[in-house]
Design a protein around this motif. Structure first.
Motif, PDB file in Angstrom:
ATOM      1  N   ARG A   1       0.916  -7.062  -1.671  1.00 52.06           N
ATOM      2  CA  ARG A   1       0.816  -6.988  -2.994  1.00 52.06           C
ATOM      3  C   ARG A   1       0.565  -5.592  -3.460  1.00 52.06           C
ATOM      4  O   ARG A   1       0.558  -5.034  -4.508  1.00 52.06           O
ATOM      5  CB  ARG A   1      -0.482  -8.527  -4.384  1.00 52.06           C
ATOM      6  CG  ARG A   1      -0.780  -8.513  -5.879  1.00 52.06           C
ATOM      7  CD  ARG A   1      -2.186  -9.290  -5.557  1.00 52.06           C
ATOM      8  NE  ARG A   1      -3.269  -9.052  -4.767  1.00 52.06           N
ATOM      9  CZ  ARG A   1      -4.261  -7.568  -5.111  1.00 52.06           C
ATOM     10  NH1 ARG A   1      -4.407  -7.508  -6.720  1.00 52.06           N
ATOM     11  NH2 ARG A   1      -5.434  -8.220  -4.039  1.00 52.06           N
ATOM     12  N   LEU A   2      -0.439  -5.487  -3.337  1.00 58.56           N
ATOM     13  CA  LEU A   2      -1.264  -3.348  -3.478  1.00 58.56           C
ATOM     14  C   LEU A   2      -0.453  -2.900  -2.117  1.00 58.56           C
ATOM     15  O   LEU A   2      -0.357  -1.376  -2.882  1.00 58.56           O
ATOM     16  CB  LEU A   2      -3.096  -3.735  -3.206  1.00 58.56           C
ATOM     17  CG  LEU A   2      -3.575  -4.510  -3.668  1.00 58.56           C
ATOM     18  CD1 LEU A   2      -4.816  -4.389  -3.151  1.00 58.56           C
ATOM     19  CD2 LEU A   2      -3.641  -4.412  -5.349  1.00 58.56           C
ATOM     20  N   THR A   3      -0.054  -3.296  -1.111  1.00 57.08           N
ATOM     21  CA  THR A   3       0.615  -2.542  -0.132  1.00 57.08           C
ATOM     22  C   THR A   3       1.894  -1.521  -1.357  1.00 57.08           C
ATOM     23  O   THR A   3       1.561  -0.149  -0.969  1.00 57.08           O
ATOM     24  CB  THR A   3       0.790  -2.963   1.140  1.00 57.08           C
ATOM     25  OG1 THR A   3      -0.140  -4.146   1.354  1.00 57.08           O
ATOM     26  CG2 THR A   3       0.570  -2.307   2.081  1.00 57.08           C
ATOM     27  N   ALA A   4       2.189  -2.794  -1.341  1.00 58.92           N
ATOM     28  CA  ALA A   4       3.632  -2.040  -1.965  1.00 58.92           C
ATOM     29  C   ALA A   4       3.648  -0.779  -3.350  1.00 58.92           C
ATOM     30  O   ALA A   4       4.413   0.416  -2.780  1.00 58.92           O
ATOM     31  CB  ALA A   4       4.545  -3.103  -2.253  1.00 58.92           C
ATOM     32  N   PRO A   5       3.049  -1.404  -4.313  1.00 64.47           N
ATOM     33  CA  PRO A   5       2.505  -0.603  -5.568  1.00 64.47           C
ATOM     34  C   PRO A   5       1.714   0.906  -4.921  1.00 64.47           C
ATOM     35  O   PRO A   5       2.585   2.196  -5.418  1.00 64.47           O
ATOM     36  CB  PRO A   5       1.946  -1.246  -6.539  1.00 64.47           C
ATOM     37  CG  PRO A   5       1.442  -2.098  -5.783  1.00 64.47           C
ATOM     38  CD  PRO A   5       2.399  -2.097  -4.510  1.00 64.47           C
TER      39      PRO A   5
ATOM     40  N   MET B   1       2.850 -13.471   6.517  1.00 65.23           N
ATOM     41  CA  MET B   1       1.992 -12.584   6.037  1.00 65.23           C
ATOM     42  C   MET B   1       3.193 -11.485   6.121  1.00 65.23           C
ATOM     43  O   MET B   1       3.660 -10.384   4.860  1.00 65.23           O
ATOM     44  CB  MET B   1       0.266 -12.285   5.901  1.00 65.23           C
ATOM     45  CG  MET B   1       0.135 -13.451   5.602  1.00 65.23           C
ATOM     46  SD  MET B   1       0.205 -14.314   4.409  1.00 65.23           S
ATOM     47  CE  MET B   1      -2.111 -13.768   3.251  1.00 65.23           C
ATOM     48  N   LEU B   2       3.318 -11.044   6.854  1.00 63.52           N
ATOM     49  CA  LEU B   2       3.894  -9.159   7.006  1.00 63.52           C
ATOM     50  C   LEU B   2       5.132  -9.589   6.697  1.00 63.52           C
ATOM     51  O   LEU B   2       5.828  -8.891   6.227  1.00 63.52           O
ATOM     52  CB  LEU B   2       3.866  -9.582   8.527  1.00 63.52           C
ATOM     53  CG  LEU B   2       2.573  -8.117   8.482  1.00 63.52           C
ATOM     54  CD1 LEU B   2       2.147  -8.255  10.742  1.00 63.52           C
ATOM     55  CD2 LEU B   2       2.072  -7.437   8.032  1.00 63.52           C
TER      56      LEU B   2
ATOM     57  N   ARG C   1       7.484  -7.606   3.937  1.00 59.95           N
ATOM     58  CA  ARG C   1       8.232  -7.098   3.859  1.00 59.95           C
ATOM     59  C   ARG C   1       9.181  -6.887   3.074  1.00 59.95           C
ATOM     60  O   ARG C   1      10.535  -6.259   2.544  1.00 59.95           O
ATOM     61  CB  ARG C   1       9.402  -6.743   5.443  1.00 59.95           C
ATOM     62  CG  ARG C   1      10.423  -6.089   5.518  1.00 59.95           C
ATOM     63  CD  ARG C   1      10.690  -6.046   7.514  1.00 59.95           C
ATOM     64  NE  ARG C   1       9.303  -6.052   8.420  1.00 59.95           N
ATOM     65  CZ  ARG C   1       8.927  -4.695   8.530  1.00 59.95           C
ATOM     66  NH1 ARG C   1       9.578  -3.772   8.320  1.00 59.95           N
ATOM     67  NH2 ARG C   1       8.127  -4.806   9.044  1.00 59.95           N
ATOM     68  N   ARG C   2       9.552  -8.112   2.050  1.00 62.23           N
ATOM     69  CA  ARG C   2      10.143  -8.887   1.652  1.00 62.23           C
ATOM     70  C   ARG C   2       9.812  -8.193   0.910  1.00 62.23           C
ATOM     71  O   ARG C   2      11.121  -7.873  -0.694  1.00 62.23           O
ATOM     72  CB  ARG C   2      10.358  -9.762   1.677  1.00 62.23           C
ATOM     73  CG  ARG C   2      10.827 -10.914   2.265  1.00 62.23           C
ATOM     74  CD  ARG C   2      11.226 -12.164   1.920  1.00 62.23           C
ATOM     75  NE  ARG C   2      10.237 -13.406   2.080  1.00 62.23           N
ATOM     76  CZ  ARG C   2       9.974 -13.649   3.142  1.00 62.23           C
ATOM     77  NH1 ARG C   2      10.172 -13.796   4.245  1.00 62.23           N
ATOM     78  NH2 ARG C   2       8.606 -14.624   2.676  1.00 62.23           N
ATOM     79  N   ARG C   3       8.667  -7.443  -0.053  1.00 58.75           N
ATOM     80  CA  ARG C   3       8.007  -6.913  -1.122  1.00 58.75           C
ATOM     81  C   ARG C   3       8.629  -5.629  -0.959  1.00 58.75           C
ATOM     82  O   ARG C   3       8.717  -5.249  -1.858  1.00 58.75           O
ATOM     83  CB  ARG C   3       6.724  -7.237  -1.045  1.00 58.75           C
ATOM     84  CG  ARG C   3       6.406  -7.118  -2.509  1.00 58.75           C
ATOM     85  CD  ARG C   3       5.000  -8.084  -2.851  1.00 58.75           C
ATOM     86  NE  ARG C   3       4.327  -8.585  -3.621  1.00 58.75           N
ATOM     87  CZ  ARG C   3       3.335  -9.100  -3.813  1.00 58.75           C
ATOM     88  NH1 ARG C   3       3.446  -9.714  -2.645  1.00 58.75           N
ATOM     89  NH2 ARG C   3       3.425 -10.056  -4.580  1.00 58.75           N
TER      90      ARG C   3
END
Ligand SMILES: C[S@@+](CC[C@H](N)C(=O)[O-])C[C@H]1O[C@@H](n2cnc3c(N)ncnc32)[C@H](O)[C@@H]1O
Length: 253
Positions: free
Chosen positions: A48-52, A64-65, A69-71
């Motif tokens: 949720r935060l890692t991507a942005p 979860m990982l 990755r899909r995100r």
């Protein structure tokens, strides 16, 4: 029935974000604008935060990982946040969303903070959020109640506070398509004094602290890396980011 990682995202969207969870992105983004990259997020979950934030994500749960990755998160590490060793050093290490509190024992929490500290680049900072779930609690439990119903899924939740051990258990009951999944999450409650003790044992000191009710956002640095040994209140930037996000939430609800 959807996987636990999918359920986690469903709960984020239908319960947590509605209760203001999205505000923490503003806090970490404002901080990242000051520290620069690279950024490491411990217990990154579904990203949720890692991507942005464009961060490296670390988590010990392969599902979860996979969701992260899909995100779109491409740099992911499967490891235990109490003991990991990466070659890279980071301008910002984040432990968002009360994840440090999943480590119930003080020794485990200190091991995680030490590991985070050892991955800071010179001048780097650790940022984390903790919540004292027992602050202001008048009863030792909150009965099972409906938290959300959407997309054919319903979630009921209950809380049990073990005040002596400072542990709160969140019991969940998901129902989807006639199937039921029951689980629970145990969290160690932390207030500012308790967090500061753990930070100190890990060789860190709070440099900025923002209190939002029972929630605490803290930016910590390595002890001896600065002049000011009193925790300062949050910088104008991070205070403004949290206030703006809170106003936006009030506008939307
Ligand atoms: C509440 S989620 C936080 C997700 C994400 N940081 C966010 O803000 O949306 C907690 C995460 O901690 C991870 N976790 C729990 N114990 C861990 C450990 N010892 N090492 C690494 N990750 C852990 C879980 O797999 C889960 O993905």
């Amino acid at each position: 029935m959807r996987s636990p990682a999918e359920q986690y995202d469903w709960e984020l969207a239908h319960v947590a974000v509605r209760r203001g969870r999205g505000e923490d992105l503003s806090f970490y983004s404002a901080l990242a604008a000051r520290t620069g990259a690279p950024i490491l997020e411990l217990a990154c979950g579904t990203g949720r935060l890692t991507a942005p934030l464009g961060a490296v994500g670390l988590d010990n749960d392969p599902d979860m990982l996979a969701a992260a990755r899909r995100r779109g998160v491409c740099r992911l590490v499967r490891a235990d946040m109490r003991r990991f060793a990466l070659a890279q050093r980071f301008a910002l290490v984040a432990i968002p969303y009360n994840s440090l509190q999943l480590l119930l024992g003080a020794a485990d929490a200190v091991a995680c903070l030490r590991c985070a500290a050892s991955h800071l680049a010179p001048g780097g900072v650790l940022a984390l959020e903790v919540t004292d779930f027992q602050q202001g609690a008048r009863r030792t439990s909150v009965d099972l109640e409906l938290l959300a119903r959407a997309d054919g899924v319903s979630l009921h939740g209950a809380l049990v506070h073990d005040v002596g051990r400072r542990v709160t258990t969140y019991h969940r009951r998901f129902e989807e398509g006639g199937e039921v999944r029951v689980d629970h999450v145990r969290l160690r409650c932390l207030d500012q004094a308790e967090l500061e003790k753990l930070l100190s044992r890990a060789g860190l000191r709070p440099a900025e602290v923002t209190q939002e009710g029972a929630r605490l956002f803290c930016v910590a640095t390595l002890r001896g890396s600065g002049e000011d040994h009193q925790p300062a209140s949050a910088s104008a930037d991070s205070r403004r980011a949290l206030a703006l996000a809170a106003r936006e939430r009030a506008r939307l609800t």
